[in-house]
Write a protein that holds these residues in place. Structure first.
Motif, PDB file in Angstrom:
ATOM      1  N   GLY A 140       0.806  -1.212   0.000  1.00  0.00           N
ATOM      2  CA  GLY A 140       0.000   0.000   0.000  1.00  0.00           C
ATOM      3  C   GLY A 140       0.839   1.262   0.000  1.00  0.00           C
ATOM      4  N   ALA A 141       0.125   2.411   0.066  1.00  0.00           N
ATOM      5  CA  ALA A 141       0.817   3.693   0.068  1.00  0.00           C
ATOM      6  C   ALA A 141       1.681   3.833   1.317  1.00  0.00           C
ATOM      7  CB  ALA A 141      -0.210   4.820   0.002  1.00  0.00           C
ATOM      8  N   GLY A 142       1.194   3.301   2.455  1.00  0.00           N
ATOM      9  CA  GLY A 142       1.974   3.375   3.700  1.00  0.00           C
ATOM     10  C   GLY A 142       3.324   2.690   3.557  1.00  0.00           C
ATOM     11  N   GLY A 143       3.349   1.551   2.871  1.00  0.00           N
ATOM     12  CA  GLY A 143       4.608   0.827   2.656  1.00  0.00           C
ATOM     13  C   GLY A 143       5.584   1.629   1.822  1.00  0.00           C
ATOM     14  N   TYR A 144       5.062   2.409   0.891  1.00  0.00           N
ATOM     15  CA  TYR A 144       5.925   3.227   0.031  1.00  0.00           C
ATOM     16  C   TYR A 144       6.460   4.450   0.790  1.00  0.00           C
ATOM     17  CZ  TYR A 144       7.511   6.334  -3.617  1.00  0.00           C
ATOM     18  OH  TYR A 144       8.275   7.190  -4.372  1.00  0.00           O
ATOM     19  N   PHE A 145       5.576   5.114   1.583  1.00  0.00           N
ATOM     20  CA  PHE A 145       5.982   6.385   2.207  1.00  0.00           C
ATOM     21  C   PHE A 145       6.759   6.198   3.516  1.00  0.00           C
ATOM     22  CE2 PHE A 145       2.367   8.022  -0.447  1.00  0.00           C
ATOM     23  CZ  PHE A 145       3.148   8.830  -1.264  1.00  0.00           C
ATOM     24  N   ALA A 146       6.632   5.032   4.182  1.00  0.00           N
ATOM     25  CA  ALA A 146       7.288   4.850   5.480  1.00  0.00           C
ATOM     26  C   ALA A 146       8.802   5.104   5.434  1.00  0.00           C
ATOM     27  CB  ALA A 146       6.981   3.451   6.028  1.00  0.00           C
ATOM     28  N   PRO A 147       9.541   4.602   4.437  1.00  0.00           N
ATOM     29  CA  PRO A 147      10.991   4.872   4.425  1.00  0.00           C
ATOM     30  C   PRO A 147      11.314   6.359   4.273  1.00  0.00           C
ATOM     31  CG  PRO A 147      10.434   3.109   2.885  1.00  0.00           C
ATOM     32  CD  PRO A 147       9.142   3.686   3.366  1.00  0.00           C
ATOM     33  N   HIS A 148      10.448   7.104   3.557  1.00  0.00           N
ATOM     34  CA  HIS A 148      10.689   8.540   3.399  1.00  0.00           C
ATOM     35  C   HIS A 148      10.485   9.255   4.734  1.00  0.00           C
ATOM     36  CE1 HIS A 148       9.163   7.725  -0.964  1.00  0.00           C
ATOM     37  NE2 HIS A 148      10.316   7.157  -0.718  1.00  0.00           N
ATOM     38  N   ILE A 149       9.503   8.767   5.497  1.00  0.00           N
ATOM     39  CA  ILE A 149       9.264   9.349   6.827  1.00  0.00           C
ATOM     40  C   ILE A 149      10.451   9.053   7.741  1.00  0.00           C
ATOM     41  CG2 ILE A 149       7.812   9.179   8.886  1.00  0.00           C
ATOM     42  CD1 ILE A 149       5.418   8.671   6.962  1.00  0.00           C
ATOM     43  N   ARG A 150      10.919   7.815   7.691  1.00  0.00           N
ATOM     44  CA  ARG A 150      12.105   7.470   8.503  1.00  0.00           C
ATOM     45  C   ARG A 150      13.289   8.351   8.126  1.00  0.00           C
ATOM     46  NH1 ARG A 150      12.330   1.995   6.991  1.00  0.00           N
ATOM     47  NH2 ARG A 150      10.229   1.332   7.476  1.00  0.00           N
ATOM     48  N   ALA A 151      13.467   8.587   6.833  1.00  0.00           N
ATOM     49  CA  ALA A 151      14.576   9.438   6.373  1.00  0.00           C
ATOM     50  C   ALA A 151      14.404  10.851   6.926  1.00  0.00           C
ATOM     51  CB  ALA A 151      14.621   9.461   4.845  1.00  0.00           C
ATOM     52  N   TYR A 152      13.139  11.326   6.964  1.00  0.00           N
ATOM     53  CA  TYR A 152      12.882  12.670   7.514  1.00  0.00           C
ATOM     54  C   TYR A 152      13.260  12.716   8.993  1.00  0.00           C
ATOM     55  CZ  TYR A 152      10.631  16.697   9.531  1.00  0.00           C
ATOM     56  OH  TYR A 152      10.431  17.859  10.242  1.00  0.00           O
TER      57      TYR A 152
END
Ligand SMILES: CC(=O)SCCNC(=O)CCNC(=O)[C@H](O)C(C)(C)COP(=O)(O)OP(=O)(O)OC[C@H]1O[C@@H](n2cnc3c(N)ncnc32)[C@H](O)[C@@H]1OP(=O)(O)O
Length: 387
Positions: A140-152
């Protein structure tokens, strides 16, 4: 981009946002929003020159090219109808395309509408399977965006509880919005922190729901706005930007497309300090951590500082720059409609028509949408004064 002729928002219509609108067909859902927008503008289908619609990818509902049979439900028989498609940002892009038909002088009154009826299928599943010749988005979208959030989090040094604060604030705002999907009385940090981790670091209560819903607006020329019954909102700027999902050096945490789009819309509206010069903002935040990320991307503060604004309460309803007074995407996410809801809520604020979640004295507001892999951006700034 230049603005062209003045464009006003003279009607807004929303449906209730819910997990499953089993009481209406897709056509019925759209009609509900469209009729409410027409009633708000005290107009009928006969007064509308053209219809511009948008929704997220057809795979999200498993209904291919719905526009082919919706002309009737939208009163568009015998009129121009067009569909816009820019993934999750589509609701915003659709409104901007509709506005351009007024600004260019082609039409006087345009009905624009965006929707998603996710209960027809399962968008999270649609975003999980591999389409041929494309990269998997994981889950899902959460799986895609989670690494970007971690990077932030790593880049900014933001403490873990920032995402929790946004989740609580937006759900508290949703309690004041009669259309909001998630109504969670007593929502608290403890409640959010006790929910399961879905896509680390995103917890269950830090993600948006999957919603059915539609949103419509009637946009009008200066002449048509003069005849409208209520106070209009005026478009002070519109902007869109896109970038590929993958390229060497792409900054997925702070995408260049978003920064360029914001700079463009601020230039048109004559804004140099958005935090000071805007009264509120409706920003596409489907996962709570996107509030501090977009605070930076949209220039409300310097890089690495967004989480400090959230932590200080600046974005709360009683803060100096309220973000998502309606409860935002975190509280209702009919994906294709969500961008248009942001734009419509910004318009309601400057018309003084936002009800219990009205920001006192709001005169200028930002509506924002993003989509795809944070690669499509659409924004508008609306105000209570004609530009
Ligand atoms: C650009 C973009 O928009 S990116 C974002 C795209 N959208 C998404 O990624 C959607 C993310 N959310 C989801 O995938 C799902 O809602 C999940 C995984 C959080 C929950 O899945 P499910 O439990 O299967 O949810 P389902 O839709 O069946 O709803 C079950 C109940 O949980 C509620 N619920 C759903 N999500 C949430 C949530 N995040 N928080 C609280 N309650 C929720 C629903 O309101 C529903 O309650 P109701 O029966 O009283 O109406």
């Amino acid at each position: 981009m230049t603005m062209g002729n003045p464009c006003a928002i003279i009607g807004v219509g929303q449906t209730a946002y819910k997990t499953r609108r089993l009481d209406v067909s897709m056509a019925g859902l759209l009609r509900e929003a469209a009729v409410r927008a027409l009633e708000d503008a005290e107009l009928t289908w006969n007064d509308i020159d053209a219809v511009v619609i948008g929704k997220a990818p057809d795979l999200f509902e498993g209904v291919m090219m719905p526009e082919a049979y919706l002309a009737d439900a939208l009163g568009a028989t015998g009129k121009p109808i067009m569909r816009v498609h820019t993934a999750g940002s589509v609701g915003g892009s659709t409104a901007n395309v509709a506005a351009s038909l007024i600004q260019s002088g082609v039409h006087d009154r345009v009905l624009t509408l965006a929707w998603e009826k996710q209960s027809e299928s399962n968008a999270t599943w649609a975003l999980t399977v591999n389409s041929p010749f494309s990269t998997s988005l994981v889950v899902g979208a959460g799986g895609y965006f989670a690494p970007h959030i971690r990077a932030y989090m790593r880049r900014s040094g933001a403490p873990d509880h920032i995402g929790t604060l946004v989740a609580v604030k937006d759900r508290q705002n949703a309690l004041k919005n009669p259309y909001a999907h998630l109504k969670i009385p007593g929502i608290s940090r403890e409640m959010v922190e006790s929910t399961p981790m879905l896509w680390e670091p995103i917890r269950y209560l830090e993600t948006c729901p999957s919603s059915d819903g539609a949103c419509a607006m009637v946009l009008a020329s200066e002449d048509a706005a003069r005849k409208a019954p209520g106070r209009p909102a005026w478009v002070h700027g519109t902007a869109m930007r896109s970038e590929p999902i993958f390229f060497a050096g792409r900054d997925t945490v702070n995408p260049q497309g978003g920064k360029d789009c914001a700079a463009d819309v601020y230039r048109q509206a004559g804004i140099s300090d958005p935090r000071r010069e805007l009264d509120c903002a409706e920003v596409y935040v489907p996962f709570s951590w996107y509030e501090p990320m977009w605070l930076e991307n949209l220039g409300f503060c310097g890089e690495g500082e967004g989480w400090k604004l959230t932590e200080a309460g600046a974005t709360a309803l009683d803060g100096d720059i309220p973000w998502n007074p309606s409860g935002g995407v975190l509280s209702s996410n009919p994906i294709g409609a969500s961008g248009m809801i942001r734009f419509a809520e910004a318009a309601l604020q400057v018309r003084g028509r936002a009800g219990d979640h009205q920001v006192d004295g709001a005169r200028r507001a930002l509506g924002h949408a993003y989509g795809g892999g944070a690669q499509f951006f659409a924004m508008w700034i609306v105000g209570s004064d004609k530009p």
